[in-house]
Structures are given as structure tokens and as C-alpha cells.
Scaffold this motif. Sequence first.
Motif, PDB file in Angstrom:
ATOM      1  N   ARG A 197      35.869  37.875  39.790  1.00 38.33           N
ATOM      2  CA  ARG A 197      36.456  38.089  38.413  1.00 38.33           C
ATOM      3  C   ARG A 197      35.673  39.278  37.949  1.00 38.33           C
ATOM      4  O   ARG A 197      36.395  40.231  37.078  1.00 38.33           O
ATOM      5  N   ARG A 198      34.513  39.218  38.200  1.00 37.47           N
ATOM      6  CA  ARG A 198      33.767  40.421  37.458  1.00 37.47           C
ATOM      7  C   ARG A 198      34.242  41.680  38.182  1.00 37.47           C
ATOM      8  O   ARG A 198      34.357  42.643  37.904  1.00 37.47           O
ATOM      9  N   CYS A 199      34.727  41.356  39.612  1.00 33.63           N
ATOM     10  CA  CYS A 199      34.982  42.816  40.282  1.00 33.63           C
ATOM     11  C   CYS A 199      36.260  43.099  40.090  1.00 33.63           C
ATOM     12  O   CYS A 199      36.810  43.846  40.835  1.00 33.63           O
ATOM     13  N   GLY A 200      37.061  42.193  39.475  1.00 31.70           N
ATOM     14  CA  GLY A 200      38.566  42.426  39.522  1.00 31.70           C
ATOM     15  C   GLY A 200      39.393  42.179  40.744  1.00 31.70           C
ATOM     16  O   GLY A 200      40.345  43.002  41.073  1.00 31.70           O
ATOM     17  N   VAL A 201      38.832  41.168  41.264  1.00 26.32           N
ATOM     18  CA  VAL A 201      39.568  41.067  42.971  1.00 26.32           C
ATOM     19  C   VAL A 201      40.176  39.481  42.976  1.00 26.32           C
ATOM     20  O   VAL A 201      39.409  38.491  42.497  1.00 26.32           O
ATOM     21  N   SER A 202      41.440  39.479  42.948  1.00 18.98           N
ATOM     22  CA  SER A 202      41.913  38.315  43.391  1.00 18.98           C
ATOM     23  C   SER A 202      42.125  37.685  44.813  1.00 18.98           C
ATOM     24  O   SER A 202      41.747  38.528  45.665  1.00 18.98           O
ATOM     25  N   ALA A 218      38.057  47.770  44.772  1.00 17.51           N
ATOM     26  CA  ALA A 218      37.389  46.690  44.203  1.00 17.51           C
ATOM     27  C   ALA A 218      36.851  45.502  45.232  1.00 17.51           C
ATOM     28  O   ALA A 218      35.846  44.980  44.962  1.00 17.51           O
ATOM     29  N   THR A 221      33.759  46.850  46.567  1.00 16.68           N
ATOM     30  CA  THR A 221      32.473  46.475  45.643  1.00 16.68           C
ATOM     31  C   THR A 221      31.915  45.200  45.503  1.00 16.68           C
ATOM     32  O   THR A 221      30.884  44.887  45.476  1.00 16.68           O
ATOM     33  N   CYS A 314      29.919  45.063  39.417  1.00 18.98           N
ATOM     34  CA  CYS A 314      31.125  44.658  39.139  1.00 18.98           C
ATOM     35  C   CYS A 314      31.067  44.708  37.506  1.00 18.98           C
ATOM     36  O   CYS A 314      32.172  44.261  37.037  1.00 18.98           O
ATOM     37  N   SER A 315      30.067  44.731  36.839  1.00 16.11           N
ATOM     38  CA  SER A 315      30.137  44.685  35.478  1.00 16.11           C
ATOM     39  C   SER A 315      30.264  45.974  34.649  1.00 16.11           C
ATOM     40  O   SER A 315      29.972  47.026  35.078  1.00 16.11           O
TER      41      SER A 315
END
Length: 315
Positions: A197-202, A218, A221, A314-315
Motif C-alpha cells: 500500500r505504501r508503495c502504491g503496488v496492487s 512502484a 521500489t 514508499c512514504s
Amino acid sequence: MRPFTHPPRPELVAAYVQCRRIHAHYGRTYYLATRLLPPERRPHVWALYAFARVADEIVDNAAGGDPRRLTGWSEHALAALRAAEPPHPRLEPVLAATWHTMRAYDLDPGLLEEFLASMAMDLTVTRYATWADLRGYMRGSAAVIGELMAPVLGASGPEALHCAGTLGEAFQLTNFVRDVAEDLDRGRIYLPGEDLRRCGVSEDALAQAVRCGQPDPAVRTLVAVQVRRALDLYEQARPGLAMVDASARPCLEAAFTLYRAILWQVVDHDFDVFAGRLSVPRRARALTAGRVVAAAGVNRLAVRGGRRPPRRSCS
């Protein structure tokens, strides 16, 4: 250690040889490191590795996540290891070798019970919400194996066991980083959901990276975050290298250096672990082993000269 007062029977020798074959087949990096151990200690490492690998293979091959085969084998194995007499080495070579190793070093069977409980989790748990959750799993699946190995290498005491457990976690997290695609194919993700979630990865983005072999920024990362975390675990475990017997230190240093080098392979490939399984080249493994032997226990080996990966957040 309570050494045997007589040479082991040929059947028991053959049981340890079977454990060696399992180790050589499935754990090439660590197996290479065990060749640096004194000959009398190598079979005990092979036995503990083989026990763990047999359980792991049962989990990976469990059809439809059916827990009954693992449960049955676990109950049988623990009963056999706690029995007053060893299993027959020809009928159950891995359990027989493990039984003798557990008694040679007075190892706690409860640690193997913890390990098998974590293996059982793999049949029902496929995601971990937080780093704390994943580390709870790794306590049983990796840290206890480090704690079992420590006495074989001559280490004892709370600090040494803590370092050994942490190194076990570092090894396993290295595997999780390298094997993201392989694990996803089995329906498992050993990367904390909070990191995704922090890295925006689904999960779809991870699956797409597996399908096309090309992660987006992403995802790279996300992998970089895990690499940094694994390297931190190696640094926390590093003091333990000096806590084992001098004769066992080259083995531990080689394992430490070679496994950590897998992470540097990930860095060199710009955090792409989807195009193919990364490993340390055979020549580099041989050179590292040679350097460890030449250093004779001096803790100053580093495949990349202490280089640190570029920081990604990721933040």
C-alpha cells in the motif's frame, strides 16, 4: 555436545549421506558453505537442513492446500524425534539422522515443533498484513532453524542464539525477495501488505510483473524496500559470526557473504526479480569460499566491498 563414543553404523552413515544429497540438490549456496566445516560437523547441518526441506516440499506439493499430509507427517516426525530409540535409518533416513543430531547437541525438539507450525501456516495463510505479522511467521520458519544450527557451529548463550535467529530471518527474507514471482505462482505473497500500500503496488501489478517480466517503478521500489530490510537483518546478525567456534567460522562467513550477495544481484538488476531467478555466479561463489578460507575467520569479507543500495522509500 555429547559426541558418539563409537563410529556410527553403516546404515546411519547412509542416512546422513541421503541428507547430504537433499542439501546439495536444494540448497546449493548453503551446501557450498558447509564444505568449509570440519568433516565431523557437516552431517549434522545436512540433517537439520534435510528435515526442514522435507517439510517444505510437503507444503509446496500439497494438492489444494490439504493440510492432512503435513499434519500426519509432522505428528509422526515429532513423536519419532522424542522417542527413546531412533527411527530405522534405512526406512526413515532423514528422521534417523535428525534424531541422532538432536541428541549429539542436546537440541530442543520444541524448536522443530515451532518450525512445523509455521509450515502448516503456509497451507492456510497466503498474505501478511504487516512486517510484524511476517516476522511472526519467520520466527518459526527461519529463526528457529538458526537457533538449532548455532550449537552445531559451537555458539551458545542468549546473544548468540538471537544473532543466529536473526541470520535465519535474513536468509529467508533474501529468498522472499528473490522468489516473489515463484511464490506468487503458488498463490502466496511474502511481502507485507502495508508495504504494498505504501508503495502504491496492487496485487494485479505484481501479477503483471510476473507475466511480462518487467516491473514498473512502484514494484521496483517495493522490492528495494525489502532489500534494505534484509540488509539490516544481516547487520543485526553480524556479531554472531564471532560467536561460533573458529573452525566453524569460515562456513558461517561464507553463508553470510554468499546469501547477502544475492541481494546485490537484485540491486545490480535494478530491483527486477521477475525476468529470471537471480543467483550468485558459480565463479563468484568459489572465489568467495576461497577468500573466506584464506582469511581464516577474519570478519572482513564483503562481495560488494560494503556498498549500500540506493535508498528508495514508499512514504
